[in-house]
Design a protein around this motif. Structure first.
Motif, short mmCIF file in Angstrom:
data_model
loop_
_atom_site.label_atom_id
_atom_site.label_comp_id
_atom_site.label_asym_id
_atom_site.label_seq_id
_atom_site.Cartn_x
_atom_site.Cartn_y
_atom_site.Cartn_z
N ALA A 54 0.83 -1.21 0.00
CA ALA A 54 0.00 0.00 0.00
C ALA A 54 0.86 1.25 0.00
CB ALA A 54 -0.92 -0.01 1.21
N LYS A 55 1.99 1.20 0.70
CA LYS A 55 2.88 2.35 0.76
C LYS A 55 3.46 2.65 -0.62
CE LYS A 55 5.37 2.55 4.40
NZ LYS A 55 6.42 2.27 5.42
N GLN A 56 3.71 1.62 -1.41
CA GLN A 56 4.23 1.83 -2.76
C GLN A 56 3.23 2.59 -3.62
OE1 GLN A 56 5.96 -1.59 -4.76
NE2 GLN A 56 6.39 -2.57 -2.82
N VAL A 57 1.96 2.21 -3.53
CA VAL A 57 0.92 2.90 -4.30
C VAL A 57 0.77 4.33 -3.82
CG1 VAL A 57 -1.54 2.98 -4.83
CG2 VAL A 57 -0.35 0.80 -4.83
N PRO A 69 -9.41 -1.28 -6.81
CA PRO A 69 -10.17 -0.03 -6.79
C PRO A 69 -9.42 1.14 -7.43
CG PRO A 69 -10.36 -1.13 -4.67
CD PRO A 69 -9.31 -1.86 -5.45
N THR A 70 -8.08 1.19 -7.24
CA THR A 70 -7.30 2.28 -7.82
C THR A 70 -7.33 2.22 -9.34
OG1 THR A 70 -5.82 2.35 -5.90
CG2 THR A 70 -5.02 3.34 -7.94
N GLN A 71 -7.08 1.04 -9.89
CA GLN A 71 -7.10 0.93 -11.35
C GLN A 71 -8.51 1.13 -11.90
OE1 GLN A 71 -4.74 -2.79 -12.32
NE2 GLN A 71 -3.63 -1.24 -13.50
N ASN A 72 -9.51 0.66 -11.20
CA ASN A 72 -10.89 0.88 -11.65
C ASN A 72 -11.25 2.36 -11.65
OD1 ASN A 72 -11.31 -1.84 -12.04
ND2 ASN A 72 -12.22 -2.18 -10.02
N ALA A 73 -10.80 3.08 -10.61
CA ALA A 73 -11.10 4.51 -10.53
C ALA A 73 -10.42 5.27 -11.66
CB ALA A 73 -10.64 5.06 -9.18
N ILE A 74 -9.17 4.93 -11.93
CA ILE A 74 -8.46 5.59 -13.03
C ILE A 74 -9.13 5.26 -14.36
CG2 ILE A 74 -6.28 5.62 -14.32
CD1 ILE A 74 -4.86 5.27 -11.63
N GLY A 75 -9.56 4.01 -14.51
CA GLY A 75 -10.26 3.63 -15.74
C GLY A 75 -11.54 4.42 -15.93
N ARG A 76 -12.28 4.61 -14.84
CA ARG A 76 -13.53 5.38 -14.95
C ARG A 76 -13.26 6.83 -15.32
NH1 ARG A 76 -14.78 2.31 -10.32
NH2 ARG A 76 -14.29 4.08 -8.97
N ILE A 77 -12.18 7.40 -14.78
CA ILE A 77 -11.82 8.77 -15.13
C ILE A 77 -11.50 8.88 -16.61
CG2 ILE A 77 -10.06 10.57 -14.82
CD1 ILE A 77 -9.81 9.64 -11.90
N VAL A 78 -10.70 7.94 -17.11
CA VAL A 78 -10.30 7.98 -18.52
C VAL A 78 -11.51 7.80 -19.43
CG1 VAL A 78 -8.98 6.77 -20.29
CG2 VAL A 78 -7.95 7.19 -18.06
N VAL A 79 -12.34 6.82 -19.13
CA VAL A 79 -13.51 6.57 -19.98
C VAL A 79 -14.46 7.77 -19.94
CG1 VAL A 79 -15.57 5.14 -20.25
CG2 VAL A 79 -13.35 4.07 -19.81
#
Length: 334
Positions: free
Chosen positions: A92-95, A292-302
């Motif tokens: 989690a710290k890496q993200v 959740p992080t990748q899904n959130a970024i995907g929703r922003i892009v779409v």
């Protein structure tokens, strides 16, 4: 005279065993998982005489471990919880560090893109403003791609960690099964608990708990059963199951599932049932942070792509030609 010598001999033999056990304890003071051993002494059955009972010395009745089942279970459970928390926190710290880094900050690059849009709307005939907007759009796309690539790398790291942990679990379960066999054989042969073998088995189970949470069930013959997940048997006496990390059977994602394969070859997916240990921490990170992080970024892009394109196609360029999609759909970074 003979009885006096017998009593003296029993004392010498008993304390010889005690000295041997003390030496064994000292020699293993640095051995991980070793439990101090104690010699159990008991007076011999006395002989009745006309004047009363006369003692016959001392006997060694056994050599036992200084051991507490409750404390061992507490150590095992706490170890599993600690390892789960450490694995989760490390990833989690890496993200957190990556997302918070100014060089990859998505908020900044999106704001710069929107600022360039405002400049074009203020002066739509400005070639410089239009070129700046195109440049900011490229920068934003590259930034989203970089973030996506880094998260994909972390997903690959998670898969690698799971693969390594599966190998360690399989090695530990095999060792525990072999120790079960040796312990039951020793009990059958001499009736006394083999303290050193019991220590080795406890240590193997402790090492296993660092990887995945376990429950240990004692059996009548001195063997134990080791349970993981939601009641799945990893070790049952001298038989043991194997874990296997493999991609989703339906090819729905790049994630690895954890399957338990019984000795007779039956395979069951237990990914969602695994808790505790490093494996529980890695899976928790994947489910609660990475996905959740990748899904959130995907929703922003779409959302950005669809909404911006919808507006862009309604406009016209400097030559009066109606606009087309500004961003490719689906976005190039996906």
């Amino acid at each position: 005279m003979s009885s006096v010598l017998n009593i003296a001999t029993s004392g010498l033999i008993s304390f010889q065993r005690s000295l041997q056990t003390i030496s064994h304890n000292i020699s293993n003071s640095g051995t991980e998982g070793y439990s101090r051993q104690i010699v159990d002494l008991k007076q011999s059955i006395p002989t009745f005489t006309g004047t009363g009972y006369v003692g016959n010395g001392v006997n060694v009745t056994g050599i036992a471990r200084s051991y507490d089942d409750f404390l061992i279970k507490q150590v095992r459970d706490n170890t599993a919880t600690q390892q789960q928390s450490e694995a989760y926190a490390t990833l989690a710290k890496q993200v957190d560090s990556f997302i918070a880094d100014d060089s990859v900050n998505l908020g900044n690059v999106m704001q710069e893109f929107f600022n360039s849009i405002q400049d074009v709307s203020t002066d739509p005939t400005s070639i410089a403003a239009r070129q700046t907007m195109l440049g900011q759009a490229d920068s934003m796309t590259v930034r989203f791609q970089a973030v996506t690539n880094r998260l994909d790398e972390m997903r690959a790291e998670v898969n690698g960690n799971l693969g390594n942990m599966v190998t360690q679990v399989n090695s530990a379960s095999q060792s525990i099964a072999k120790l079960n066999q040796a312990i039951s054989a020793a009990l059958a042969g001499g009736g006394q608990a083999p303290s050193d073998l019991l220590d080795q088995r406890d240590q193997q189970i402790l090492e296993l708990s660092k990887i995945v949470g376990v429950n240990v069930l004692p059996q009548k013959n001195g063997q134990v059963a080791v349970i993981i997940g939601n009641g799945q048997s990893l070790v049952d006496g001298t038989s043991y199951s194997q874990l296997k990390a493999q991609t989703n059977a339906y090819g729905e994602s790049k994630d690895l599932d954890i399957n338990l394969i019984t000795p007779n070859g039956v395979s069951t997916t237990i990914t969602s049932n695994i808790t505790g240990g490093g494996m529980g921490g890695v899976l928790g990170f994947r489910n609660q942070i990475l996905d959740p992080t990748q899904n959130a970024i995907g929703r922003i892009v779409v959302g950005l792509t669809e909404d911006f394109n919808a507006q862009h196609v309604m406009g016209y360029d400097l030559n009066g030609v109606q606009g087309v999609n500004f961003f490719s759909a689906p976005p190039a970074l996906w």
